[in-house]
Write a protein that holds these residues in place. Sequence first.
Motif, short mmCIF file in Angstrom:
data_model
loop_
_atom_site.label_atom_id
_atom_site.label_comp_id
_atom_site.label_asym_id
_atom_site.label_seq_id
_atom_site.Cartn_x
_atom_site.Cartn_y
_atom_site.Cartn_z
N GLU A 1 65.27 -82.00 173.09
CA GLU A 1 64.92 -81.82 174.50
C GLU A 1 64.26 -83.07 175.08
O GLU A 1 64.51 -83.43 176.22
N TYR A 2 63.44 -83.73 174.28
CA TYR A 2 62.70 -84.90 174.75
C TYR A 2 63.24 -86.22 174.18
O TYR A 2 62.59 -87.25 174.29
N GLN A 3 64.42 -86.18 173.61
CA GLN A 3 65.11 -87.36 173.09
C GLN A 3 64.22 -88.16 172.13
O GLN A 3 64.02 -89.36 172.27
N ILE A 4 63.69 -87.45 171.15
CA ILE A 4 62.87 -88.06 170.10
C ILE A 4 63.70 -88.07 168.82
O ILE A 4 64.20 -87.05 168.38
N CYS A 5 63.83 -89.25 168.25
CA CYS A 5 64.68 -89.44 167.07
C CYS A 5 63.83 -89.39 165.79
O CYS A 5 62.79 -90.04 165.71
N TYR A 6 64.29 -88.63 164.82
CA TYR A 6 63.65 -88.58 163.50
C TYR A 6 64.77 -88.46 162.48
O TYR A 6 65.94 -88.26 162.83
N TYR A 7 64.42 -88.59 161.21
CA TYR A 7 65.41 -88.57 160.14
C TYR A 7 64.94 -87.66 159.01
O TYR A 7 63.76 -87.59 158.72
N LEU A 8 65.90 -87.01 158.37
CA LEU A 8 65.60 -86.32 157.11
C LEU A 8 65.45 -87.38 156.04
O LEU A 8 66.18 -88.37 156.03
N GLY A 9 64.54 -87.17 155.14
CA GLY A 9 64.35 -88.11 154.05
C GLY A 9 64.11 -87.38 152.74
O GLY A 9 64.02 -86.16 152.69
N GLY A 10 63.98 -88.15 151.69
CA GLY A 10 63.64 -87.61 150.37
C GLY A 10 64.55 -86.50 149.93
O GLY A 10 65.77 -86.52 150.12
N GLY A 11 63.94 -85.47 149.35
CA GLY A 11 64.69 -84.33 148.83
C GLY A 11 65.42 -83.55 149.90
O GLY A 11 66.45 -82.94 149.63
N ALA A 12 64.90 -83.56 151.12
CA ALA A 12 65.58 -82.85 152.21
C ALA A 12 66.93 -83.48 152.51
O ALA A 12 67.93 -82.78 152.68
N ALA A 13 66.97 -84.81 152.54
CA ALA A 13 68.23 -85.51 152.79
C ALA A 13 69.18 -85.35 151.59
O ALA A 13 70.37 -85.10 151.77
N LEU A 14 68.63 -85.49 150.40
CA LEU A 14 69.44 -85.32 149.19
C LEU A 14 70.04 -83.92 149.13
O LEU A 14 71.22 -83.74 148.85
N GLY A 15 69.21 -82.91 149.41
CA GLY A 15 69.69 -81.53 149.38
C GLY A 15 70.76 -81.28 150.42
O GLY A 15 71.75 -80.59 150.16
N ALA A 16 70.59 -81.86 151.61
CA ALA A 16 71.58 -81.67 152.67
C ALA A 16 72.95 -82.19 152.25
O ALA A 16 73.98 -81.59 152.53
N VAL A 17 72.95 -83.32 151.54
CA VAL A 17 74.21 -83.93 151.11
C VAL A 17 74.74 -83.28 149.83
O VAL A 17 75.88 -82.84 149.77
N ARG A 18 73.89 -83.21 148.83
CA ARG A 18 74.34 -82.78 147.51
C ARG A 18 74.50 -81.27 147.39
O ARG A 18 75.41 -80.78 146.71
N HIS A 19 73.63 -80.50 148.06
CA HIS A 19 73.65 -79.04 147.92
C HIS A 19 74.07 -78.32 149.19
O HIS A 19 74.09 -77.10 149.23
N ARG A 20 74.33 -79.11 150.24
CA ARG A 20 74.66 -78.53 151.55
C ARG A 20 73.57 -77.58 152.01
O ARG A 20 73.84 -76.52 152.58
N GLY A 21 72.33 -77.94 151.75
CA GLY A 21 71.16 -77.14 152.11
C GLY A 21 69.97 -77.67 151.36
O GLY A 21 69.80 -78.88 151.20
N PHE A 22 69.17 -76.78 150.86
CA PHE A 22 67.99 -77.17 150.08
C PHE A 22 68.36 -77.44 148.63
O PHE A 22 69.26 -76.79 148.09
N ILE A 23 67.64 -78.33 148.00
CA ILE A 23 67.66 -78.41 146.55
C ILE A 23 67.00 -77.11 146.08
O ILE A 23 65.96 -76.72 146.62
N PRO A 24 67.58 -76.40 145.13
CA PRO A 24 67.07 -75.07 144.78
C PRO A 24 65.56 -75.00 144.52
O PRO A 24 64.91 -74.02 144.85
N TRP A 25 64.97 -76.03 143.93
CA TRP A 25 63.54 -75.99 143.60
C TRP A 25 62.67 -76.69 144.64
O TRP A 25 61.46 -76.79 144.48
N ASP A 26 63.25 -77.16 145.73
CA ASP A 26 62.49 -77.89 146.75
C ASP A 26 61.70 -76.92 147.61
O ASP A 26 62.16 -75.82 147.93
N ASP A 27 60.50 -77.33 148.00
CA ASP A 27 59.65 -76.46 148.81
C ASP A 27 59.03 -77.19 150.00
O ASP A 27 57.97 -76.82 150.49
N ASP A 28 59.71 -78.24 150.46
CA ASP A 28 59.23 -78.94 151.65
C ASP A 28 60.41 -79.62 152.35
O ASP A 28 61.53 -79.61 151.84
#
Length: 79
Positions: free
Chosen positions: A21-48
Amino acid sequence: MNSEQKYLLNMLKQFNQFCEEYQICYYLGGGAALGAVRHRGFIPWDDDIDLYITRKELQKLKAKIKSTRQSRFCLFGPF
């Protein structure tokens, strides 16, 4: 996806909507980015969700949270 991950995903969706809504750019990083690519969601044991944001965008985010009085968002850190 466990209940904690569903809660985190809901938080991320709300944050993303605000940023879009306010055109603020951010990025997924760390396990969140890895999970998005490798698991198409969360890494099963990730909690953040790891988010990265540039200093310029962080200043925009802080200003918008303050000006719109979005009490559902708060920032922690040494900024």
